[in-house]
Motif scaffolding. Structure first.
Motif, short mmCIF file in Angstrom:
data_model
loop_
_atom_site.label_atom_id
_atom_site.label_comp_id
_atom_site.label_asym_id
_atom_site.label_seq_id
_atom_site.Cartn_x
_atom_site.Cartn_y
_atom_site.Cartn_z
N GLU A 149 65.50 -8.03 75.02
CA GLU A 149 65.82 -6.44 74.84
C GLU A 149 65.85 -6.36 73.49
O GLU A 149 66.23 -7.16 72.60
CB GLU A 149 67.06 -6.39 75.54
CG GLU A 149 67.50 -4.84 75.49
CD GLU A 149 68.74 -4.52 76.27
OE1 GLU A 149 69.96 -4.43 75.51
OE2 GLU A 149 68.69 -4.33 77.39
N CYS A 150 65.37 -5.21 72.90
CA CYS A 150 65.50 -4.62 71.52
C CYS A 150 66.16 -3.50 71.38
O CYS A 150 65.85 -2.56 72.20
CB CYS A 150 64.14 -4.86 71.10
SG CYS A 150 63.76 -4.25 69.61
N ASN A 151 66.96 -3.24 70.40
CA ASN A 151 67.54 -1.90 70.28
C ASN A 151 67.45 -1.64 68.84
O ASN A 151 67.55 -2.70 67.68
CB ASN A 151 69.02 -2.26 70.48
CG ASN A 151 69.52 -2.44 71.79
OD1 ASN A 151 69.37 -1.54 72.71
ND2 ASN A 151 69.92 -3.64 72.07
N LYS A 154 68.93 6.36 68.89
CA LYS A 154 68.93 4.63 69.21
C LYS A 154 68.00 4.54 70.29
O LYS A 154 68.16 5.45 71.12
CB LYS A 154 70.33 4.30 69.49
CG LYS A 154 70.38 2.76 69.75
CD LYS A 154 71.90 2.25 70.15
CE LYS A 154 71.82 0.71 70.10
NZ LYS A 154 73.32 0.16 70.25
N ARG A 175 66.27 1.67 73.06
CA ARG A 175 66.35 0.32 73.62
C ARG A 175 65.21 -0.15 74.43
O ARG A 175 64.64 0.64 75.35
CB ARG A 175 67.53 0.30 74.60
CG ARG A 175 67.66 -1.03 75.33
CD ARG A 175 68.84 -0.89 76.28
NE ARG A 175 70.07 -1.04 75.50
CZ ARG A 175 71.39 -0.61 75.72
NH1 ARG A 175 71.57 -0.17 76.77
NH2 ARG A 175 72.16 -0.72 74.52
N TYR A 176 64.31 -0.91 73.97
CA TYR A 176 63.13 -1.68 74.67
C TYR A 176 63.69 -2.88 75.59
O TYR A 176 64.26 -3.71 75.02
CB TYR A 176 62.25 -2.02 73.63
CG TYR A 176 61.38 -0.89 73.09
CD1 TYR A 176 60.07 -0.78 73.27
CD2 TYR A 176 62.12 0.04 72.36
CE1 TYR A 176 59.40 0.18 72.64
CE2 TYR A 176 61.29 1.27 71.57
CZ TYR A 176 60.01 1.51 71.95
OH TYR A 176 59.46 2.44 71.33
N GLN A 205 68.97 6.81 73.64
CA GLN A 205 70.56 7.36 73.75
C GLN A 205 70.47 8.54 73.35
O GLN A 205 70.05 9.32 72.46
CB GLN A 205 71.38 6.45 72.98
CG GLN A 205 72.73 6.78 73.42
CD GLN A 205 73.68 5.74 72.67
OE1 GLN A 205 73.48 5.19 71.73
NE2 GLN A 205 74.75 5.78 73.43
N TRP A 227 72.10 6.97 78.26
CA TRP A 227 70.83 6.27 78.07
C TRP A 227 69.84 6.88 79.10
O TRP A 227 69.87 7.01 80.31
CB TRP A 227 70.71 4.85 78.39
CG TRP A 227 71.47 4.13 77.22
CD1 TRP A 227 72.59 3.59 77.29
CD2 TRP A 227 70.76 3.66 76.00
NE1 TRP A 227 72.82 3.14 75.92
CE2 TRP A 227 71.99 3.01 75.20
CE3 TRP A 227 69.62 3.96 75.33
CZ2 TRP A 227 71.49 2.50 73.94
CZ3 TRP A 227 69.49 3.20 74.37
CH2 TRP A 227 70.46 2.67 73.41
N CYS A 264 64.37 -5.83 65.63
CA CYS A 264 65.26 -5.64 66.72
C CYS A 264 66.57 -5.90 66.10
O CYS A 264 66.63 -6.90 65.35
CB CYS A 264 64.80 -6.41 67.64
SG CYS A 264 63.12 -6.00 68.42
#
Length: 122
Positions: free
Chosen positions: A43-45, A56, A58-59, A81, A86, A121
Motif C-alpha cells: 500500500e502506498c500513501n 492524500k 492511497r494506492y 481522502q 476515503w 510512498c
C-alpha cells in the motif's frame, strides 16, 4: 510497444503525467483494449499539493484500469481522502493542462503540474 518501456512511459504515451503513479512500481501489464494492471510493493500513501491544499492519495498493492489517450477509466485500487472520508477514484481525464479526477460523487480538478513527478510512498 517497446519492450523496455516502463509504465511511466505508457502514461506519457497516452498524454498523461508520470506522477499519476508513485515511485517503485514493481511490474505492469498492458493488455488488449488498454487494460492496465500495475503492481506496487505494498500500500502506498502520499500527498499531492494543488492550489495551496494537500490531497492524500492511497494506492493499493494492485491498481487496475483502462488506459487510452488522455484518460484512465474503470480504476480500481486508488482512493483519495476528501474531508474525513476515503473515496474511490473512478476515472482520470486530461483536459488541456488540467486533470479531472472523478470520484464516487464529485470531480476534483488538478493542474497537470501537480503530477509532474512521481511521489515517494510513505
Amino acid at each position: 510497444m517497446d519492450a523496455t518501456a516502463t509504465v511511466y512511459d505508457v502514461l506519457q504515451q497516452n498524454c498523461l503525467p508520470r506522477g499519476l503513479l508513485p515511485q517503485g512500481v514493481q511490474s505492469y501489464t498492458l493488455g488488449d483494449g488498454g487494460a492496465l494492471e500495475v503492481t506496487l510493493p505494498g500500500e502506498c500513501n502520499f500527498f499531492v499539493t494543488a492550489d495551496g491544499k494537500q490531497f492524500k492519495f492511497r494506492y493499493g498493492h494492485t491498481v487496475t484500469g483502462i488506459i487510452e489517450p488522455g484518460s484512465i477509466s474503470s480504476i480500481n485500487g486508488v482512493r483519495m481522502q476528501v474531508a474525513f472520508e476515503w473515496l474511490g477514484i473512478n476515472q482520470v481525464n486530461r483536459v488541456g493542462n488540467q486533470l479531472n479526477i472523478q470520484l464516487q460523487n464529485s470531480t476534483q480538478p488538478f493542474p497537470i503540474s501537480a503530477f509532474t513527478h512521481s511521489a515517494s510512498c510513505n
